[in-house]
Design a protein around this motif. Structure first.
Motif, PDB file in Angstrom:
ATOM      1  N   ALA A  66       0.830  -1.245   0.147  1.00  0.00           N
ATOM      2  CA  ALA A  66      -0.056  -0.155  -0.011  1.00  0.00           C
ATOM      3  C   ALA A  66       0.825   1.514   0.068  1.00  0.00           C
ATOM      4  O   ALA A  66       1.980   1.173   0.694  1.00  0.00           O
ATOM      5  N   ALA A  67       0.292   2.356  -0.423  1.00  0.00           N
ATOM      6  CA  ALA A  67       0.922   3.720  -0.391  1.00  0.00           C
ATOM      7  C   ALA A  67       0.048   4.842  -0.077  1.00  0.00           C
ATOM      8  O   ALA A  67      -1.137   4.493  -0.132  1.00  0.00           O
ATOM      9  N   ARG A  68       0.633   5.744   0.626  1.00  0.00           N
ATOM     10  CA  ARG A  68      -0.118   6.776   1.199  1.00  0.00           C
ATOM     11  C   ARG A  68       0.230   8.065   0.807  1.00  0.00           C
ATOM     12  O   ARG A  68       1.664   8.277   0.534  1.00  0.00           O
ATOM     13  N   LEU A  69      -0.600   9.186   0.567  1.00  0.00           N
ATOM     14  CA  LEU A  69      -0.455  10.605   0.160  1.00  0.00           C
ATOM     15  C   LEU A  69       0.418  11.198   1.022  1.00  0.00           C
ATOM     16  O   LEU A  69      -0.050  12.308   1.607  1.00  0.00           O
ATOM     17  N   SER A  70       1.703  10.784   1.525  1.00  0.00           N
ATOM     18  CA  SER A  70       2.403  11.516   2.540  1.00  0.00           C
ATOM     19  C   SER A  70       3.669  10.908   2.466  1.00  0.00           C
ATOM     20  O   SER A  70       3.919   9.717   2.131  1.00  0.00           O
ATOM     21  N   SER A  71       4.663  11.490   3.063  1.00  0.00           N
ATOM     22  CA  SER A  71       6.263  11.199   3.041  1.00  0.00           C
ATOM     23  C   SER A  71       6.415  10.197   4.423  1.00  0.00           C
ATOM     24  O   SER A  71       7.470   9.667   4.599  1.00  0.00           O
ATOM     25  N   ILE A  72       5.414  10.297   5.325  1.00  0.00           N
ATOM     26  CA  ILE A  72       5.626   9.917   6.860  1.00  0.00           C
ATOM     27  C   ILE A  72       4.658   8.360   6.929  1.00  0.00           C
ATOM     28  O   ILE A  72       4.044   8.132   6.361  1.00  0.00           O
ATOM     29  N   ILE A  73       5.649   7.586   7.465  1.00  0.00           N
ATOM     30  CA  ILE A  73       5.118   6.203   7.868  1.00  0.00           C
ATOM     31  C   ILE A  73       3.859   6.134   8.624  1.00  0.00           C
ATOM     32  O   ILE A  73       3.434   7.102   9.602  1.00  0.00           O
ATOM     33  N   ALA A  74       3.095   5.282   8.401  1.00  0.00           N
ATOM     34  CA  ALA A  74       1.829   4.852   9.226  1.00  0.00           C
ATOM     35  C   ALA A  74       1.559   3.453   9.270  1.00  0.00           C
ATOM     36  O   ALA A  74       1.892   2.717   8.313  1.00  0.00           O
ATOM     37  N   VAL A  75       0.929   3.035  10.303  1.00  0.00           N
ATOM     38  CA  VAL A  75       0.833   1.743  10.720  1.00  0.00           C
ATOM     39  C   VAL A  75      -0.548   1.382  10.531  1.00  0.00           C
ATOM     40  O   VAL A  75      -0.798   0.145  10.820  1.00  0.00           O
ATOM     41  N   VAL A  76      -1.450   2.107  10.193  1.00  0.00           N
ATOM     42  CA  VAL A  76      -2.870   2.149  10.082  1.00  0.00           C
ATOM     43  C   VAL A  76      -3.348   1.949   8.781  1.00  0.00           C
ATOM     44  O   VAL A  76      -3.161   2.867   7.902  1.00  0.00           O
ATOM     45  N   ALA A  77      -4.188   0.756   8.658  1.00  0.00           N
ATOM     46  CA  ALA A  77      -4.402   0.577   7.024  1.00  0.00           C
ATOM     47  C   ALA A  77      -5.175   1.718   6.548  1.00  0.00           C
ATOM     48  O   ALA A  77      -5.191   1.984   5.308  1.00  0.00           O
ATOM     49  N   ALA A  78      -6.029   2.283   7.396  1.00  0.00           N
ATOM     50  CA  ALA A  78      -7.057   3.455   6.838  1.00  0.00           C
ATOM     51  C   ALA A  78      -6.395   4.627   6.338  1.00  0.00           C
ATOM     52  O   ALA A  78      -6.806   5.393   5.707  1.00  0.00           O
ATOM     53  N   GLU A  79      -5.158   4.671   6.757  1.00  0.00           N
ATOM     54  CA  GLU A  79      -4.402   5.954   6.263  1.00  0.00           C
ATOM     55  C   GLU A  79      -3.707   5.760   4.871  1.00  0.00           C
ATOM     56  O   GLU A  79      -2.824   6.568   4.523  1.00  0.00           O
ATOM     57  N   TYR A  80      -3.747   4.347   4.406  1.00  0.00           N
ATOM     58  CA  TYR A  80      -3.247   4.268   2.903  1.00  0.00           C
ATOM     59  C   TYR A  80      -4.385   4.617   1.982  1.00  0.00           C
ATOM     60  O   TYR A  80      -5.435   4.214   2.177  1.00  0.00           O
ATOM     61  N   ASN A  81      -3.857   5.103   1.005  1.00  0.00           N
ATOM     62  CA  ASN A  81      -4.816   5.697  -0.129  1.00  0.00           C
ATOM     63  C   ASN A  81      -4.841   4.619  -1.320  1.00  0.00           C
ATOM     64  O   ASN A  81      -5.683   4.519  -2.197  1.00  0.00           O
ATOM     65  N   TYR A  82      -3.685   3.918  -1.546  1.00  0.00           N
ATOM     66  CA  TYR A  82      -3.671   3.063  -2.798  1.00  0.00           C
ATOM     67  C   TYR A  82      -3.338   1.594  -2.172  1.00  0.00           C
ATOM     68  O   TYR A  82      -2.365   1.506  -1.437  1.00  0.00           O
ATOM     69  N   TRP A  83      -3.882   0.402  -2.845  1.00  0.00           N
ATOM     70  CA  TRP A  83      -3.528  -0.884  -2.584  1.00  0.00           C
ATOM     71  C   TRP A  83      -3.346  -1.815  -3.684  1.00  0.00           C
ATOM     72  O   TRP A  83      -3.618  -1.487  -4.647  1.00  0.00           O
ATOM     73  N   GLY A  84      -2.378  -2.669  -3.611  1.00  0.00           N
ATOM     74  CA  GLY A  84      -2.059  -3.783  -4.466  1.00  0.00           C
ATOM     75  C   GLY A  84      -3.130  -4.981  -4.220  1.00  0.00           C
ATOM     76  O   GLY A  84      -3.707  -4.846  -3.314  1.00  0.00           O
ATOM     77  N   GLN A  85      -3.065  -5.832  -5.199  1.00  0.00           N
ATOM     78  CA  GLN A  85      -4.019  -6.796  -5.100  1.00  0.00           C
ATOM     79  C   GLN A  85      -3.741  -7.854  -4.196  1.00  0.00           C
ATOM     80  O   GLN A  85      -4.519  -8.741  -4.139  1.00  0.00           O
ATOM     81  N   GLY A  86      -2.458  -7.960  -3.750  1.00  0.00           N
ATOM     82  CA  GLY A  86      -2.010  -9.130  -2.858  1.00  0.00           C
ATOM     83  C   GLY A  86      -1.387  -9.985  -3.452  1.00  0.00           C
ATOM     84  O   GLY A  86      -1.519 -10.653  -4.613  1.00  0.00           O
ATOM     85  N   THR A  87      -0.649 -11.062  -2.714  1.00  0.00           N
ATOM     86  CA  THR A  87       0.399 -11.762  -3.172  1.00  0.00           C
ATOM     87  C   THR A  87       0.190 -13.058  -1.987  1.00  0.00           C
ATOM     88  O   THR A  87       0.419 -12.691  -0.706  1.00  0.00           O
ATOM     89  N   GLN A  88       0.017 -14.332  -2.343  1.00  0.00           N
ATOM     90  CA  GLN A  88      -0.403 -15.279  -1.182  1.00  0.00           C
ATOM     91  C   GLN A  88       1.195 -15.880  -0.889  1.00  0.00           C
ATOM     92  O   GLN A  88       2.143 -16.163  -1.563  1.00  0.00           O
ATOM     93  N   VAL A  89       1.581 -16.060   0.454  1.00  0.00           N
ATOM     94  CA  VAL A  89       2.574 -16.744   1.151  1.00  0.00           C
ATOM     95  C   VAL A  89       2.197 -17.588   1.953  1.00  0.00           C
ATOM     96  O   VAL A  89       1.372 -17.279   2.979  1.00  0.00           O
ATOM     97  N   THR A  90       2.642 -18.886   1.750  1.00  0.00           N
ATOM     98  CA  THR A  90       2.266 -20.010   2.547  1.00  0.00           C
ATOM     99  C   THR A  90       3.502 -20.673   3.013  1.00  0.00           C
ATOM    100  O   THR A  90       4.572 -21.063   2.275  1.00  0.00           O
TER     101      THR A  90
END
Length: 122
Positions: free
Chosen positions: A95-119
């Motif tokens: 995910a990426a967010r419209l800021s230069s600063i780190i965030a740990v909460v998902a709601a603070e991210y603006n763009y998401w990738g589709q995901g990749t499975q790790v087993t």
């Protein structure tokens, strides 16, 4: 647009690297992060990296085992996973967010990738 790749099957103790590629140069202006979601569980924070790559933050569950990095010349972020455990099994999202600063909460991210499975098997 973000595209995660590199997931797959691993055994406990193995290493695996997942990547997140962006199709836009503006990715270099954003802080970015990795989240994961295991079956039946909520999405959880894994780690994040600042816009410059100079600052990172990790969840306690992966600290010392996972490393986030980014190559802004390639507009790509990486998650190097070592000493994998079965409890690391999940779909990993970048995910990426419209800021230069780190965030740990998902709601603070603006763009998401589709995901990749790790087993990870024991």
């Amino acid at each position: 647009q973000l595209q995660a790749s590199g997931g797959g099957l691993a055994q406990a103790g193995d290493s695996l690297r997942v990547s997140c590629a962006s199709s836009g140069r503006t990715f270099n202006n954003y802080a970015a992060g990795w989240f994961r979601q295991a079956p039946g569980k909520e999405r959880e924070f894994v780690g994040a990296i600042s816009r410059s790559g100079g600052s990172t933050r990790y969840a306690d569950s992966v600290k010392g085992r996972f490393t986030i990095s980014r190559d802004n010349t390639k507009t790509t972020m990486y998650l190097q996973m070592s000493s994998l455990k079965p409890e690391d099994t999940a779909v990993y999202y970048c995910a990426a967010r419209l800021s230069s600063i780190i965030a740990v909460v998902a709601a603070e991210y603006n763009y998401w990738g589709q995901g990749t499975q790790v087993t990870v098997s024991s």
